[in-house]
Motif scaffolding. Structure first.
Motif, PDB file in Angstrom:
ATOM      1  N   THR A 119     -20.588   1.662 -14.637  1.00  0.00           N
ATOM      2  CA  THR A 119     -20.817   2.589 -13.539  1.00  0.00           C
ATOM      3  C   THR A 119     -22.234   3.114 -13.671  1.00  0.00           C
ATOM      4  O   THR A 119     -22.620   3.628 -14.724  1.00  0.00           O
ATOM      5  N   LYS A 129     -19.834  12.904  -8.879  1.00  0.00           N
ATOM      6  CA  LYS A 129     -19.009  11.709  -9.026  1.00  0.00           C
ATOM      7  C   LYS A 129     -19.154  10.751  -7.851  1.00  0.00           C
ATOM      8  O   LYS A 129     -19.149   9.545  -8.021  1.00  0.00           O
ATOM      9  N   THR A 132     -21.937   7.886  -7.820  1.00  0.00           N
ATOM     10  CA  THR A 132     -21.943   6.806  -8.789  1.00  0.00           C
ATOM     11  C   THR A 132     -21.647   5.479  -8.085  1.00  0.00           C
ATOM     12  O   THR A 132     -21.001   5.445  -7.045  1.00  0.00           O
ATOM     13  N   LYS A 133     -22.138   4.409  -8.697  1.00  0.00           N
ATOM     14  CA  LYS A 133     -21.934   3.080  -8.125  1.00  0.00           C
ATOM     15  C   LYS A 133     -21.422   2.154  -9.216  1.00  0.00           C
ATOM     16  O   LYS A 133     -21.923   2.172 -10.338  1.00  0.00           O
ATOM     17  N   LYS A 134     -20.451   1.339  -8.881  1.00  0.00           N
ATOM     18  CA  LYS A 134     -19.958   0.344  -9.830  1.00  0.00           C
ATOM     19  C   LYS A 134     -20.880  -0.874  -9.773  1.00  0.00           C
ATOM     20  O   LYS A 134     -21.212  -1.353  -8.695  1.00  0.00           O
TER      21      LYS A 134
END
Length: 178
Positions: A119, A129, A132-134
């Motif tokens: 992440t 939260k 965030t980027k996967k």
């Protein structure tokens, strides 16, 4: 003679350590670690990259129809009242996707057995939260890393000795993708 280094850990701890370091190497492009750990990480990482190079072009592009929510100028979904309920409006859009052929799908699953999910949190908006980027490391292997190494037969990583660590005198090295 052993086939691998035990690194002074139980098997589960050792596997977790190596998976962590391989994931960090693929994500960042380089890591600093001890020489023994780097040699073990190198084996795993080179295998993953070789698999990605082999299966790089093994997909077919397919056009599908997808429903996408209609949005206004602010990026919010447009809603309509139907039978007293608010309902989102959808548009049909043609999308082109990559469909893995069986051998590439198998390679993808083998890579996912080794790599941890990552992440990414941007520094300027850290602590939130929803920002965030996967990161899809398997896609990064296939799309970014594999094309660089097509003409190369192995030797995808380099170990550069840095010097001894201050605390315990262990030899530290920089493990990086060539």
């Amino acid at each position: 003679m052993a086939k691998y280094r035990k690194l002074g850990r139980t098997s589960s701890q050792r596997k977790a350590l190596l998976r962590n370091q391989v994931t960090a190497l693929i994500h960042n492009g380089k890591i600093v670690t001890t020489e023994a750990k780097a040699k073990e990480v190198r084996k795993i990482a080179e295998g993953l990259i070789a698999m990605a190079v082999k299966e790089k072009d093994n997909f077919e592009e397919v056009t599908i129809k997808a429903k996408v929510a209609r949005k206004d100028k602010d990026g919010k979904r447009i809603k309509e009242v139907v039978d007293g309920k608010k309902v989102n409006l959808y548009d049909e859009v043609d999308k082109t996707i990559k469909k893995d052929l069986p051998s590439r799908l198998h390679a993808r699953r083998q890579m996912l057995k080794v790599l941890y999910p990552v992440t990414y949190v941007p520094k300027e908006i850290a602590g939130r939260k929803r920002n965030t980027k996967k990161v899809d490391l398997v896609a990064k292997l296939f799309d970014e890393i594999a094309p660089k190494y097509v003409s190369r037969n192995g030797g995808y990583t380099r170990i550069v000795k840095i010097g001894q660590r201050r605390g315990d005198g262990a030899l530290e090295v920089l493990l990086e993708l060539v």
